[in-house]
Motif scaffolding. Structure first.
Motif, PDB file in Angstrom:
ATOM      1  N   SER A 272       0.853  -1.185   0.000  1.00 61.23           N
ATOM      2  CA  SER A 272       0.000   0.000   0.000  1.00 61.23           C
ATOM      3  C   SER A 272       0.892   1.239   0.000  1.00 61.23           C
ATOM      4  O   SER A 272       2.108   1.157   0.261  1.00 61.23           O
ATOM      5  CB  SER A 272      -0.895   0.008   1.236  1.00 61.23           C
ATOM      6  OG  SER A 272      -0.105   0.165   2.413  1.00 61.23           O
ATOM      7  N   MET A 336      -8.181  -6.978   5.628  1.00 64.53           N
ATOM      8  CA  MET A 336      -8.201  -7.036   4.162  1.00 64.53           C
ATOM      9  C   MET A 336      -9.494  -7.664   3.660  1.00 64.53           C
ATOM     10  O   MET A 336     -10.136  -7.161   2.736  1.00 64.53           O
ATOM     11  CB  MET A 336      -6.995  -7.843   3.660  1.00 64.53           C
ATOM     12  CG  MET A 336      -5.653  -7.189   3.880  1.00 64.53           C
ATOM     13  SD  MET A 336      -4.311  -8.280   3.311  1.00 64.53           S
ATOM     14  CE  MET A 336      -2.868  -7.462   4.001  1.00 64.53           C
ATOM     15  N   MET A 341     -11.539  -7.147  -0.115  1.00 66.91           N
ATOM     16  CA  MET A 341     -10.523  -7.658  -1.025  1.00 66.91           C
ATOM     17  C   MET A 341     -10.814  -9.110  -1.378  1.00 66.91           C
ATOM     18  O   MET A 341     -11.305  -9.884  -0.549  1.00 66.91           O
ATOM     19  CB  MET A 341      -9.124  -7.533  -0.404  1.00 66.91           C
ATOM     20  CG  MET A 341      -8.627  -6.104  -0.284  1.00 66.91           C
ATOM     21  SD  MET A 341      -6.949  -5.992   0.426  1.00 66.91           S
ATOM     22  CE  MET A 341      -5.988  -6.833  -0.835  1.00 66.91           C
ATOM     23  N   ASP A 342     -10.511  -9.486  -2.605  1.00 72.64           N
ATOM     24  CA  ASP A 342     -10.749 -10.838  -3.078  1.00 72.64           C
ATOM     25  C   ASP A 342      -9.865 -11.835  -2.326  1.00 72.64           C
ATOM     26  O   ASP A 342      -8.700 -11.553  -2.031  1.00 72.64           O
ATOM     27  CB  ASP A 342     -10.459 -10.915  -4.574  1.00 72.64           C
ATOM     28  CG  ASP A 342     -10.777 -12.280  -5.154  1.00 72.64           C
ATOM     29  OD1 ASP A 342      -9.817 -13.070  -5.307  1.00 72.64           O
ATOM     30  OD2 ASP A 342     -11.947 -12.559  -5.425  1.00 72.64           O
ATOM     31  N   VAL A 345      -6.475 -12.610  -3.992  1.00 72.36           N
ATOM     32  CA  VAL A 345      -5.467 -11.551  -3.831  1.00 72.36           C
ATOM     33  C   VAL A 345      -4.875 -11.592  -2.426  1.00 72.36           C
ATOM     34  O   VAL A 345      -3.653 -11.506  -2.241  1.00 72.36           O
ATOM     35  CB  VAL A 345      -6.087 -10.169  -4.122  1.00 72.36           C
ATOM     36  CG1 VAL A 345      -5.071  -9.059  -3.825  1.00 72.36           C
ATOM     37  CG2 VAL A 345      -6.556 -10.090  -5.564  1.00 72.36           C
ATOM     38  N   VAL A 346      -5.740 -11.729  -1.421  1.00 74.33           N
ATOM     39  CA  VAL A 346      -5.263 -11.774  -0.036  1.00 74.33           C
ATOM     40  C   VAL A 346      -4.362 -12.991   0.175  1.00 74.33           C
ATOM     41  O   VAL A 346      -3.328 -12.896   0.839  1.00 74.33           O
ATOM     42  CB  VAL A 346      -6.449 -11.802   0.949  1.00 74.33           C
ATOM     43  CG1 VAL A 346      -5.944 -11.957   2.387  1.00 74.33           C
ATOM     44  CG2 VAL A 346      -7.280 -10.538   0.826  1.00 74.33           C
TER      45      VAL A 346
END
Length: 379
Positions: A272, A336, A341-342, A345-346
């Motif tokens: 990030s 997350m 968030m998907d 992805v996590v």
């Protein structure tokens, strides 16, 4: 002068000593209570045979007098029935069990049990213990030693769960061997292992989530070097060991990524903006192969160096006792998922599987979806 050991109140008043306090159960059979300086007392049975010889049996710990008497009677009755009372070690009982499996279960079961016992019993301290002297504490210590990481050292949910799950299977095999010895009259009583329990809920999701106010209190309670490590964990959701292994050269400022090496191999994670700024500040005035995060002495972090300082900071921040270093990773992943968030992805960012994310954190995604569904007016 006779003393009473029938009640806990009476036993608590006894003076500690090595020689047991004895109480007669019946003619020739006695139950004894050994009062230690500290900790829980232990029970012992004494039996006088018709020829006047005395036999003793260590019974271990029991919650009360009645349970100890029951164990003493079982031991005495088994001796009367011809059960061997000594001479068989735990190792020998396991070898006896392996032979039984070969005869009745087949080669696969034999190999599995033999492998477990070779690793954990035959050359271990517990393997040399005589069955007649085996205590509950012997087995609980043996079980605990198999768990390589305790709650303070755990870097990953599945690390601790798998260690305890494996220990449970090993305990089941050892208990099976001991129970066979009891059935075959090689030992008089199962008091030494009957009450030993396996680890419970080893697959249960942890509850050590730290809300924002607790996270802030923790960061403020940490010394400067630990504060950077704690912040890095919250910003990335990485394992502590992965961040400890990271060098300055692993930070790519142009792409905004950090390369990590850990238990699941090598991966590059997206940072990030806040995390990129934080790590860029951590890398200032350092050479490429220097630790990105280091102790106040410039050394690379490890479990031994962060364990005590983290416990002290957690205590100062008044965090719940379940809060450990792993809680920071758990908290970051939870946030997350809760942010939408998907899972895929996590999982890539955290260096784990989508199955693990769905198993331990899927409830957060469902809660968020439910809130959106609740906002839809159907009637």
């Amino acid at each position: 002068m006779p003393v009473s050991i029938n009640s806990k109140t009476a036993r608590d008043k006894l003076a500690p000593r090595r020689e047991p306090y004895w109480s007669r159960i019946q003619t020739g059979l006695f139950i004894g209570y050994r009062k230690p300086e500290q900790g829980q007392g232990t029970w012992i049975a004494r039996r006088r045979s018709d020829d006047g010889k005395q036999a003793y049996q260590s019974l271990g710990t029991f919650p009360g007098y009645d349970e100890a008497v029951k164990a003493a009677n079982q031991w005495a009755n088994a001796i009367d029935a011809g059960v061997s009372s000594k001479g068989m070690t735990v190792k020998a009982a396991c070898e006896h069990y392996v032979k039984h499996l070969a005869l009745h279960k087949g080669a696969a079961s034999e190999r599995d049990a033999e492998g477990r016992f070779k690793r954990l019993v035959y050359d271990a301290k517990i393997g040399k213990v005589d069955l007649s002297k085996l205590r509950t504490s012997d087995l609980t210590a043996w079980l605990a030693m198999q768990v390589e990481r305790d709650e303070d050292d755990a870097e990953d949910e599945d690390d601790l769960r798998r260690a305890k799950d494996s220990a449970n299977r090993n305990l089941a095999s050892l208990k099976a061997a001991l129970n066979l010895a009891l059935r075959d009259r090689l030992v008089a009583t199962d008091a030494g292992w009957k009450t030993v329990s396996k680890f419970r809920d080893v697959g249960r999701r942890r509850d050590a989530f730290l809300p924002a106010p607790q996270r802030k209190e923790l960061v403020n309670a940490c010394p400067a070097d630990l504060q950077r490590l704690v912040t890095a964990l919250l910003l990335t959701g990485a394992r502590p060991g992965e961040l400890a292994n990271a060098n300055v050269q692993h930070l790519n400022r142009e792409q905004g990524t950090l390369a990590l090496q850990g238990k699941t191999g090598f991966r590059v994670v997206t940072l990030s903006s806040a995390a990129l700024s934080f790590f860029a500040d951590c890398s200032k005035a350092k050479i490429a192969n220097a630790p990105l995060l280091a102790t106040e002495f410039g050394q690379r972090w490890n479990k031994d160096s962060w364990k005590k300082p983290f416990k002290a900071a957690a205590a100062a921040a008044k965090l719940p006792p379940t809060a450990v270093m792993y809680s920071l990773r758990h908290t970051a992943i939870s946030e997350m998922i809760a942010a939408g968030m998907d899972s895929f992805v996590v999982a890539r960012l955290a260096g784990t599987s989508t199955a693990m994310i769905d198993q331990h954190y899927g409830h957060l995604r469902h809660d968020k979806t439910r809130a959106k569904l609740d906002a839809v007016a159907m009637f």
